[in-house]
Motif scaffolding. Structure first.
Motif, short mmCIF file in Angstrom:
data_model
loop_
_atom_site.label_atom_id
_atom_site.label_comp_id
_atom_site.label_asym_id
_atom_site.label_seq_id
_atom_site.Cartn_x
_atom_site.Cartn_y
_atom_site.Cartn_z
N ASN A 1 -4.75 6.75 -0.77
CA ASN A 1 -4.12 5.61 -1.42
C ASN A 1 -3.62 6.13 -2.77
OD1 ASN A 1 -3.55 3.38 -3.06
ND2 ASN A 1 -5.00 2.09 -1.96
N LEU B 1 0.83 -1.19 0.00
CA LEU B 1 0.00 0.00 0.00
C LEU B 1 0.87 1.25 0.00
CD1 LEU B 1 -2.93 1.11 0.29
CD2 LEU B 1 -2.51 1.15 2.75
N VAL C 1 -8.34 0.47 0.43
CA VAL C 1 -7.31 -0.57 0.25
C VAL C 1 -7.63 -1.42 -0.96
CG1 VAL C 1 -6.27 -2.65 1.25
CG2 VAL C 1 -6.64 -0.62 2.65
N SER D 1 0.36 4.83 0.84
CA SER D 1 -0.62 5.76 1.38
C SER D 1 0.06 6.91 2.12
CB SER D 1 -1.59 5.03 2.32
OG SER D 1 -0.89 4.50 3.43
#
Length: 103
Positions: A47, A26, A103, A28
């Motif tokens: 994100n 991820l 996500v 972010s």
């Protein structure tokens, strides 16, 4: 900085750290948007790869209530999804929202 927005920023930043631990792929970031909308402050988790954001807004008129929404990162696009008392928001709640929406 107002104590409520500071509390919210800390909570969201800590949750973002947990997200990155759980989802190493991820990408972010956490953002603070002071006076982002008329008479409000907001904290976002963005994100970057999916170009999505989860936004938490505190209106000056209701400093103990957090509006929650999603949108496209880097824009003011915002779709309201819920609201919560600031005192009811926990890292677990923010994590569930992040997993569901970004996500």
């Amino acid at each position: 900085m107002d104590k409520n927005i500071e509390q919210l920023l800390t909570l969201v930043a800590e949750t973002n750290d947990l997200l990155i631990e759980k989802y190493p792929e991820l990408s972010s970031t956490v953002g603070l948007l002071e006076q982002s909308l008329q008479a409000s402050n907001a904290v976002t988790i963005n994100n970057i790869k999916r170009n999505l954001k989860l936004m938490f807004i505190i209106l000056d008129a209701h400093p103990d209530i957090v509006g929650i929404g999603t949108g496209e990162a880097g824009t003011e696009a915002f779709t309201f999804i819920d609201q919560s008392l600031l005192s009811d928001l926990t890292s677990e709640v923010v994590m569930q929202l992040a997993e569901k929406y970004i996500v």
